[in-house]
Design a protein around this motif. Structure first.
Motif, PDB file in Angstrom:
ATOM      1  N   ASP A  13       0.832  -1.210   0.000  1.00 59.43           N
ATOM      2  CA  ASP A  13       0.000   0.000   0.000  1.00 59.43           C
ATOM      3  C   ASP A  13       0.865   1.258   0.000  1.00 59.43           C
ATOM      4  OD1 ASP A  13      -2.207  -1.595   0.030  1.00 59.43           O
ATOM      5  OD2 ASP A  13      -2.503  -1.464   2.226  1.00 59.43           O
ATOM      6  N   VAL A  16       2.380   1.748  -3.547  1.00 57.68           N
ATOM      7  CA  VAL A  16       1.365   2.200  -4.504  1.00 57.68           C
ATOM      8  C   VAL A  16       1.047   3.670  -4.293  1.00 57.68           C
ATOM      9  CG1 VAL A  16      -1.038   1.931  -5.203  1.00 57.68           C
ATOM     10  CG2 VAL A  16       0.398  -0.080  -4.873  1.00 57.68           C
ATOM     11  N   GLU A  20       1.744   6.679  -7.025  1.00 56.08           N
ATOM     12  CA  GLU A  20       0.592   7.457  -7.498  1.00 56.08           C
ATOM     13  C   GLU A  20       0.794   8.944  -7.236  1.00 56.08           C
ATOM     14  OE1 GLU A  20      -4.191   7.846  -6.613  1.00 56.08           O
ATOM     15  OE2 GLU A  20      -3.017   6.229  -5.738  1.00 56.08           O
ATOM     16  N   SER A  40      -4.123   3.966 -11.007  1.00 60.74           N
ATOM     17  CA  SER A  40      -2.953   3.416 -10.316  1.00 60.74           C
ATOM     18  C   SER A  40      -2.630   2.013 -10.779  1.00 60.74           C
ATOM     19  CB  SER A  40      -3.190   3.413  -8.798  1.00 60.74           C
ATOM     20  OG  SER A  40      -4.314   2.611  -8.497  1.00 60.74           O
ATOM     21  N   PHE A  44       0.985   0.775 -12.130  1.00 59.16           N
ATOM     22  CA  PHE A  44       1.633  -0.121 -11.172  1.00 59.16           C
ATOM     23  C   PHE A  44       2.832  -0.820 -11.812  1.00 59.16           C
ATOM     24  CE2 PHE A  44       1.877  -2.660  -7.471  1.00 59.16           C
ATOM     25  CZ  PHE A  44       2.289  -3.920  -7.874  1.00 59.16           C
TER      26      PHE A  44
END
Length: 426
Positions: A13, A16, A20, A40, A44
């Motif tokens: 998390d 990511v 982003e 996202s 990725f």
């Protein structure tokens, strides 16, 4: 190596969100872009997860061919497998694992153990055989499990039996205490209501006091004779006096032979007698005594105020209801661990029960030993015992060749003339 899923999820998390944020265009204000968030998922990029994965199991790692011979144990069957053309197949993880597991069975590296491992593996791949093997395993372990269950059941029953026994003993003790309290309350109510005074614990006034003194001296014996008889009781009361500081009370103290023995032994003692002439004899000897009714005197004492209580040749002078009340009051005033002793003529001696007992006109009726023992136990005293004492003159014994007849007659006619009922306060 264990995988911490929470740490892994948090790392994913965070990565990511970081990527982003880096793809968002720079703006002067803090508002979001008009076109919305960047996808996202499309942005990725794979994250290196190698640091989170566990190491592969050792049994599945590749084993060098030259190490197989060193790792496998020695055995005729295993040594045969280490030769060509089988040696090159031993480095396969499955074969090496099977051989290793077989060598750990009882007997070691043997062909029979390898065949057993192979057959067991094949059997477990057949559903019907697998179920049969599991059931046979359960049946094999069943005796041990039943033995364990039996042990646990026996332990539970034993603990339950102990609990029931303790509860029963507790309930009996509590019932005895409640009965004793009820009797004490009834006695207190009788005293408060002005119940008629009980008959004296010493000879009634039917015989003049001074005449009864002469009567005692003539029929019971001299002071020295009585002292010799009573001296046998001193050890019991020395043991009590060593534990408690409360005095010993002698009901119907008479001329004071017993009080004098207690005083000489260093035991605190007081006496009470309804005959003023008897009490005067005690006072003249420097003893502590007072004139009064024995039962009334006991009723005026506080609870647990005595270390012991004695009454020598007193209880045969009172009716049964007074004797029961006398025992109740003795149970109340004698402290726990104290002792009571009641001596009276022994009706088991036929001459005493049929003749000598009635020489004293103030006697009411003989009291069998079993009756007095029962009354003491029923009213709360414990470790009650009957001690028969003072046999007749040996010169009176019958002589003869037939011991089966002479001895019983001697026991009935010339056996113990008195007995003492002794009880302890719980």
């Amino acid at each position: 190596m264990d995988i911490d899923l929470n740490t892994l999820r948090a790392s994913i998390d965070a990565e990511v969100n970081r990527r982003e944020f880096e793809r968002l265009p720079a703006r002067d204000d803090d508002s979001l872009p008009a076109a919305g968030l960047i996808d996202s998922v499309a942005a990725f990029e794979p994250i290196d997860l190698e640091g989170y994965l566990p190491e592969p199991p050792e049994e599945h790692q590749h084993i060098e061919p030259e190490l197989v011979a060193e790792l496998l144990p020695e055995g005729r069957f295993y040594n045969w497998l280490k030769r060509p053309p089988f040696a090159r197949h031993l480095q396969r993880p499955r074969i090496y694992s099977l051989l290793t597991r077989a060598s750990r069975l009882p007997g070691g590296a043997r062909l029979s153990n390898f065949i057993y491992i192979m057959a067991r593996g094949i059997a477990y791949r057949i559903p019907a055989l697998a179920r049969l093997l599991e059931q046979s395993k359960q049946w094999r372990y069943l005796p041990g499990r039943l033995a364990g269950f039996e042990y646990q059941a026996n332990q539970g029953l034993y603990a339950h039996a102990l609990a029931v026994q303790r509860n029963e003993r507790y309930l009996l003790d509590r019932l005895q205490r409640l009965e004793q309290r009820l009797r004490e309350q009834q006695a207190q109510a009788a005293r408060t209501a002005g119940a008629p005074a009980a008959e004296a614990a010493s000879p009634p006034a039917a015989m003049p006091a001074d005449l009864y003194v002469d009567f005692e001296a003539h029929f019971r014996g001299s002071r020295e004779e009585i002292r010799q008889r009573l001296a046998a009781n001193i050890p019991r009361f020395k043991a009590v006096a060593a534990l408690f500081s409360e005095p010993v009370l002698d009901l119907g103290c008479g001329r004071g032979e017993w009080l004098q023995l207690l005083q000489e032994s260093g035991i605190a003692a007081v006496g009470v007698d309804s005959n003023p002439s008897m009490v005067q004899c005690c006072l003249d000897a420097g003893l502590q005594a007072s004139v009064g009714d024995g039962l009334a005197y006991l009723q005026g004492l506080p609870d647990h105020s005595l270390a012991g209580l004695t009454a020598f040749h007193v209880i045969e002078h009172v009716p049964l209801d007074v004797l029961v009340r006398l025992i109740d009051e003795a149970r109340r005033v004698v402290r726990p661990g104290g002792i009571v002793l009641f001596e009276t003529p022994n009706p088991e001696n036929l001459i005493v029960g049929a003749c000598n007992f009635y020489t004293d006109p103030t006697h009411r009726n003989p009291l069998p030993p079993a009756l007095v023992a029962f009354l003491l136990e029923a009213r709360g005293f414990i470790r009650v015992e009957i001690e028969r004492r003072h046999p007749a003159d040996p010169k009176l014994l019958l002589q003869g060749q037939d011991d089966g007849l002479v001895q019983p007659l001697n026991r009935l006619l010339f056996g113990p003339q008195d007995y003492a009922a002794i009880g302890h306060a719980p």
